[in-house]
Design a protein around this motif. Structure first.
Motif, PDB file in Angstrom:
ATOM      1  N   PHE A  78       0.804  -1.283   0.047  1.00  0.00           N
ATOM      2  CA  PHE A  78      -0.056  -0.111  -0.110  1.00  0.00           C
ATOM      3  C   PHE A  78       0.930   1.265   0.066  1.00  0.00           C
ATOM      4  O   PHE A  78       0.529   2.255  -0.678  1.00  0.00           O
ATOM      5  N   GLU A  79       1.979   1.137   0.833  1.00  0.00           N
ATOM      6  CA  GLU A  79       2.874   2.541   0.802  1.00  0.00           C
ATOM      7  C   GLU A  79       3.417   2.602  -0.390  1.00  0.00           C
ATOM      8  O   GLU A  79       3.566   3.700  -0.911  1.00  0.00           O
ATOM      9  N   ASP A  80       3.904   1.580  -1.310  1.00  0.00           N
ATOM     10  CA  ASP A  80       4.572   1.863  -2.557  1.00  0.00           C
ATOM     11  C   ASP A  80       3.560   2.252  -3.634  1.00  0.00           C
ATOM     12  O   ASP A  80       4.145   3.149  -4.208  1.00  0.00           O
ATOM     13  N   ILE A  81       2.430   1.846  -3.354  1.00  0.00           N
ATOM     14  CA  ILE A  81       1.374   2.269  -4.508  1.00  0.00           C
ATOM     15  C   ILE A  81       0.714   3.675  -4.028  1.00  0.00           C
ATOM     16  O   ILE A  81      -0.127   4.238  -4.864  1.00  0.00           O
ATOM     17  N   SER A  82       0.780   4.129  -2.900  1.00  0.00           N
ATOM     18  CA  SER A  82      -0.095   5.385  -2.462  1.00  0.00           C
ATOM     19  C   SER A  82       0.697   6.519  -2.878  1.00  0.00           C
ATOM     20  O   SER A  82       1.833   6.639  -3.204  1.00  0.00           O
ATOM     21  N   ALA A  83      -0.286   7.448  -3.375  1.00  0.00           N
ATOM     22  CA  ALA A  83       0.184   8.971  -3.904  1.00  0.00           C
ATOM     23  C   ALA A  83       0.112   9.889  -2.404  1.00  0.00           C
ATOM     24  O   ALA A  83      -0.418   9.657  -1.663  1.00  0.00           O
ATOM     25  N   LYS A  84       0.593  11.090  -3.203  1.00  0.00           N
ATOM     26  CA  LYS A  84       0.560  12.257  -1.924  1.00  0.00           C
ATOM     27  C   LYS A  84      -0.758  12.481  -1.822  1.00  0.00           C
ATOM     28  O   LYS A  84      -0.927  13.345  -0.637  1.00  0.00           O
ATOM     29  N   GLU A  85      -1.752  12.600  -2.547  1.00  0.00           N
ATOM     30  CA  GLU A  85      -3.320  12.673  -2.409  1.00  0.00           C
ATOM     31  C   GLU A  85      -3.894  11.705  -1.311  1.00  0.00           C
ATOM     32  O   GLU A  85      -4.690  12.322  -0.539  1.00  0.00           O
ATOM     33  N   ASN A  86      -3.181  10.649  -1.016  1.00  0.00           N
ATOM     34  CA  ASN A  86      -3.623   9.846  -0.053  1.00  0.00           C
ATOM     35  C   ASN A  86      -3.194  10.501   1.577  1.00  0.00           C
ATOM     36  O   ASN A  86      -3.910  10.299   2.237  1.00  0.00           O
ATOM     37  N   SER A  87      -2.040  10.997   1.508  1.00  0.00           N
ATOM     38  CA  SER A  87      -1.673  11.656   3.027  1.00  0.00           C
ATOM     39  C   SER A  87      -1.383  13.063   2.685  1.00  0.00           C
ATOM     40  O   SER A  87      -0.058  13.356   2.782  1.00  0.00           O
ATOM     41  N   PRO A  88      -2.242  14.053   2.242  1.00  0.00           N
ATOM     42  CA  PRO A  88      -1.880  15.364   2.109  1.00  0.00           C
ATOM     43  C   PRO A  88      -1.029  16.331   3.293  1.00  0.00           C
ATOM     44  O   PRO A  88      -0.289  16.886   2.996  1.00  0.00           O
ATOM     45  N   GLN A  89      -1.652  15.864   4.416  1.00  0.00           N
ATOM     46  CA  GLN A  89      -0.868  16.595   5.558  1.00  0.00           C
ATOM     47  C   GLN A  89       0.265  16.088   5.668  1.00  0.00           C
ATOM     48  O   GLN A  89       1.257  17.195   5.849  1.00  0.00           O
ATOM     49  N   SER A  90       0.689  14.933   5.599  1.00  0.00           N
ATOM     50  CA  SER A  90       2.226  14.586   6.152  1.00  0.00           C
ATOM     51  C   SER A  90       3.037  15.034   4.897  1.00  0.00           C
ATOM     52  O   SER A  90       4.060  15.374   5.108  1.00  0.00           O
ATOM     53  N   SER A  91       2.605  14.653   3.460  1.00  0.00           N
ATOM     54  CA  SER A  91       3.511  14.862   2.514  1.00  0.00           C
ATOM     55  C   SER A  91       3.676  16.452   2.443  1.00  0.00           C
ATOM     56  O   SER A  91       4.690  16.928   2.190  1.00  0.00           O
ATOM     57  N   GLY A  92       2.444  17.361   2.678  1.00  0.00           N
ATOM     58  CA  GLY A  92       2.689  18.643   2.476  1.00  0.00           C
ATOM     59  C   GLY A  92       3.545  19.415   3.828  1.00  0.00           C
ATOM     60  O   GLY A  92       4.344  20.376   3.488  1.00  0.00           O
TER      61      GLY A  92
END
Length: 377
Positions: free
Chosen positions: A350-364
């Motif tokens: 899941f981590e490999d295929i997840s995009a930034k849109e899935n975790s916007p707060q942490s990536s931002g």
């Protein structure tokens, strides 16, 4: 050698009337004979404080003392402050009500005609549950207290007899004595200010007019009562001395901490842990409320930890009002623990295929931090 009056009260020589009175009140409360029965040292300190205050509160006496010290009152000078040393005279008589009027709303016994003193106020600590505070209840309590002696009906005299008028004060309870240029009134030493003397005391109460016993009382706890609330039961305190009016009983309420709910006024708060998958995919759960029902809470997809859901009208009742507080459900997303090999593989995938849109707060957050500190890639 006699102690300096200012040192006795613990004040400076330029202390004003308010400071003198405040210092004396503290000492009088600490060393009063009623609080220190049988303590001769405390009685001496009480008399010394009383004499010092009586002298310094009077401008003329204070001026004489500041100039001549204790010599100003020796050999009859200025009326002799020594005449104020008795436990019921002078300064203490002036400030008696101030001191004991603050104790439980006037819990100190007050003397009336014939030595009939008001009984002391009593305190009772009562712990209840949050559920009981929500619904209200009638609590049964047992209170050890002094009650009016039934044998003598509170008079203190043996049945068939009656108290005799004090011959020293002629029933007034106070006597006057000449002190130099002044006439000093103090409590009668023969009857202790009661105006009457028990010549043939009641055998049941030994002349006190009251006996110690335990009473059972009903206390109405209103719905919505808060921690720290005080309930007054008028006339349910200690019986008065020699037929005097009874004091009051004060019930102090404490609400026991609840296992699930925290209270803030009429509102309740409950922290509910949910799984990571429920938070991500959405779901629902049920929570119990204090009224005995269950309420369903829907969790939207992508719910974050810390989000609150308000359940209107599911909190505490407002005491003596037709209003209800709210229940706030705070979400705590639980991170999976003790993962199996397969679970780890799935999460890694899941981590490999997840995009930034899935975790916007942490990536931002990390993007902003890199830009702020110019960390580059």
């Amino acid at each position: 050698m006699k102690a300096d009056f200012y040192e006795t009260l613990g004040v400076s020589r330029d202390a004003d009337e308010k400071a003198l009175k405040s210092a004396y009140r503290k000492l009088a409360m600490k060393y009063h004979p009623d609080r220190n029965p049988g303590d001769s040292a405390a009685e001496v300190k009480f008399k010394e404080a009383n004499e010092a205050y009586e002298t310094l509160k009077d401008p003329q006496k204070r001026a004489a003392y500041d100039r001549f010290g204790h010599a100003a009152f020796e050999n009859g000078g200025m009326g002799g402050a020594g005449g104020f040393g008795g436990a019921g005279a002078g300064g203490f008589a002036d400030i008696f009500e101030d001191i004991f009027g603050e104790m439980m709303g006037g819990g100190r016994a007050r003397r009336g005609p014939g030595g009939r003193e008001r009984g002391a106020d009593l305190r009772y600590n009562l712990e209840i549950t949050l559920e009981e505070a929500f619904a209200g209840k009638t609590a049964q309590i047992r209170v050890p207290t002094s009650a009016t002696c039934e044998t003598c009906s509170g008079s203190g005299a043996k049945p068939g007899t009656s108290p005799a008028t004090c011959t020293t004060c002629n029933g007034a309870g106070r006597v006057r004595a000449a002190q130099g240029f002044f006439s000093v009134e103090r409590t009668c030493p023969a009857c202790n200010g009661r105006g009457e003397i028990i010549t043939d005391p009641c055998e049941t109460c030994s002349g006190h007019g009251r006996v110690t016993q335990e009473r059972s009382l009903s206390v109405n706890i209103p719905a919505g009562i808060e921690d720290g609330t005080r309930i007054r039961l008028a006339g349910e305190g200690e019986a008065g001395f020699r037929g005097g009016p009874a004091g009051d009983l004060y019930i102090f309420i404490s609400v026991r901490p609840h296992e699930f709910f925290q209270r803030d006024g009429a509102d309740l708060y409950c922290k509910v842990p949910i799984s990571m998958t429920t938070a991500a995919l959405g779901g629902q759960f049920e929570v119990g409320t204090l009224d005995g029902s269950q309420t369903r809470v829907k969790v939207p997809e992508g719910t974050q930890s810390g989000r609150q859901f308000r359940l209107k009208g599911k909190g505490m009742p407002v005491m003596r009002q037709a209003q209800m507080g709210d229940l706030y459900i705070q979400i705590a997303v639980e991170t999976p623990q003790n993962l199996s090999k397969r679970q780890r593989e799935l999460l890694t995938e899941f981590e490999d295929i997840s995009a930034k849109e899935n975790s916007p707060q942490s990536s931002g957050f990390f993007t902003r931090m890199k830009d702020f500190f110019d960390l580059g890639d």
